[in-house]
Design an enzyme around this catalytic site. Structure first.
Site, PDB file in Angstrom:
ATOM      1  NE  ARG A  31      -4.022   1.987   2.247  1.00 35.98           N
ATOM      2  CZ  ARG A  31      -4.735   2.502   3.235  1.00 35.98           C
ATOM      3  NH1 ARG A  31      -4.377   2.280   4.507  1.00 35.98           N
ATOM      4  NH2 ARG A  31      -5.790   3.252   2.997  1.00 35.98           N
ATOM      5  CB  SER A  85      -5.696   5.062  -0.306  1.00 32.25           C
ATOM      6  OG  SER A  85      -5.571   3.660  -0.188  1.00 32.25           O
ATOM      7  CB  SER A  86     -11.163   2.862   0.080  1.00 38.20           C
ATOM      8  OG  SER A  86     -11.686   3.624  -0.976  1.00 38.20           O
ATOM      9  CG  MET A  87     -11.115   1.113   6.460  1.00 41.49           C
ATOM     10  SD  MET A  87     -12.594   1.185   7.524  1.00 41.49           S
ATOM     11  CE  MET A  87     -12.582   2.916   7.998  1.00 41.49           C
ATOM     12  N   PRO A  88      -8.904  -0.274   4.112  1.00 42.46           N
ATOM     13  CG  PRO A  88      -6.647  -0.773   4.484  1.00 42.46           C
ATOM     14  CD  PRO A  88      -7.703   0.257   4.792  1.00 42.46           C
TER      15      PRO A  88
END
Length: 383
Positions: A31, A85-88
């Site tokens: 990431r 970047s979205s929450m995993p």
């Protein structure tokens, strides 16, 4: 501090409650390689730079949190978030909802950093991933990061609500990493029968949260229940452009009272259900003065109607609709039917742009036509 990136990545992947295949993809894709050096940890707050605070930057990147990577559409360093970047955990949840298989053809709406596209490449093969990004600068940055790690999905610059990908044939799934009020008909038209559209969806613009829709395509329509709540930035072509709330400086045409605090009704656990059943309206809080209790405002998106809800039980209203009366009636209906959760509701959409909300089942149960927003709105007829 020297960061053990492999260990950080493995720890994050291990924490995800998802399939072994998706967990393995998260463990393989770094990431941190997709996150820019400047990020915004707090909405409307100051930026965080990797060069000056590397430890804090690293902790944020591998936390189970969304990371804001652009504000104000890249025009300033302070402003509303415009890319992230979205929450995993949410990423894993959406990928799992899409029911992907090796060699599934996937259309991603909202490339962002490119991190999600890389995960999709790991799962279905890079030749099967098309990702669309409206911001040319963001798209170019994502391409560079993907190239550097050997991923080569097709990156398209364009409006995610239009058929910018029409030459790429039929898809097995669409995954949108932005929220919509009206599901674009093009998404339904280009997914095979039995394929899936996974998208954040909100019943009105500018709500603090929305719902995650999983829609199964059948011919010229798609439908399914909501999987739970979600919070994503709006698809840029569906951002609210209707101006300020209607209650600003407006004199009340009617005043009534509610036993208790009326703000709890529209801003509480039933907020999304009330807007689904009785909207369309926007909601927010505003301070009357520095020492006062904030009031809640409601502002219609289809007329100059409004309501102000005060902590002392006072309700002021104006305009052709009585928004509080609509909310109260919907609340009483909701409680009389056992306070169904958001996962009890579903959405059906078609390639003509019509949308219909329903409770329990799409046929035979209670249903509500949903107009979408502005010129994108649906007709108010049942499908």
């Amino acid at each position: 501090m020297t960061v053990d990136w492999a260990r950080a990545r493995a720890a994050m992947a291990a924490s995800l409650d998802t399939t072994p295949e998706i967990r393995a993809a998260f463990e393989r894709v770094p990431r941190h390689a997709f996150i820019p050096d400047r990020v915004w940890p707090v909405a409307l707050g100051p930026p965080l730079d990797r060069g000056s605070e590397p430890d804090r930057w690293a902790d944020l990147v591998y936390a189970d949190e969304a990371v804001v990577t652009q504000v104000a559409d890249g025009r300033a360093d302070i402003g509303l978030p415009s890319s992230s970047s979205s929450m995993p955990t949410m990423m894993a949840r959406m990928i799992e909802a899409a029911d992907l298989r090796p060699r599934s053809r996937v259309l991603e709406i909202g490339t962002g950093t490119g991190y999600n596209a890389a995960l999709l490449c790991e799962l279905v093969g890079q030749e099967n991933v098309v990702t669309v990004e409206v911001d040319p600068t963001v798209a170019a940055q994502a391409r560079r990061r993907l190239d550097a790690l050997g991923y080569a999905p097709t990156v398209v610059v364009g409006d995610g609500s239009a058929a910018a990908w029409a030459d790429f044939g039929e898809f097995d799934a669409v995954i949108a990493t932005c929220s919509v009020v009206a599901v674009p008909p093009a998404w339904i038209a280009q997914v095979r029968t039995g394929g899936i559209v996974v998208t954040p969806w909100a019943p009105a613009p500018d709500l603090p949260s929305g719902l995650l829709a999983r829609l199964v395509v059948g011919g010229d329509r798609a439908g399914g229940r909501f999987c739970g709540t979600s919070s994503f930035m709006r698809l840029r072509s569906q951002r609210w452009a209707g101006g300020a709330p209607h209650d600003l400086d407006a004199e009340a045409e009617s005043v009534s009272r509610w036993e208790g605090d009326p703000r709890d009704l529209v801003l509480g656990d039933a907020c999304l259900q009330l807007v689904m059943m009785a909207g369309p309206w926007r909601l927010g809080l505003r301070l009357a003065d520095p020492a006062g209790e904030p009031w809640a405002w409601m502002s219609a998106t289809d007329s100059p109607s409004w309501a102000r809800l005060h902590d002392d039980g006072r309700i002021e209203q104006g305009g052709p609709r009585r928004l509080w009366n609509e909310a109260e009636a919907a609340f009483r209906w909701w409680t009389a039917h056992g306070c169904p959760p958001v996962t009890g509701y579903g959405l059906t959409v078609d390639t003509e742009g019509r949308q219909c909300l329903w409770l329990h089942t799409p046929d035979g149960g209670p249903w509500w036509p949903h107009p979408g927003v502005g010129a994108l709105g649906a007709t108010r007829s049942r499908m």
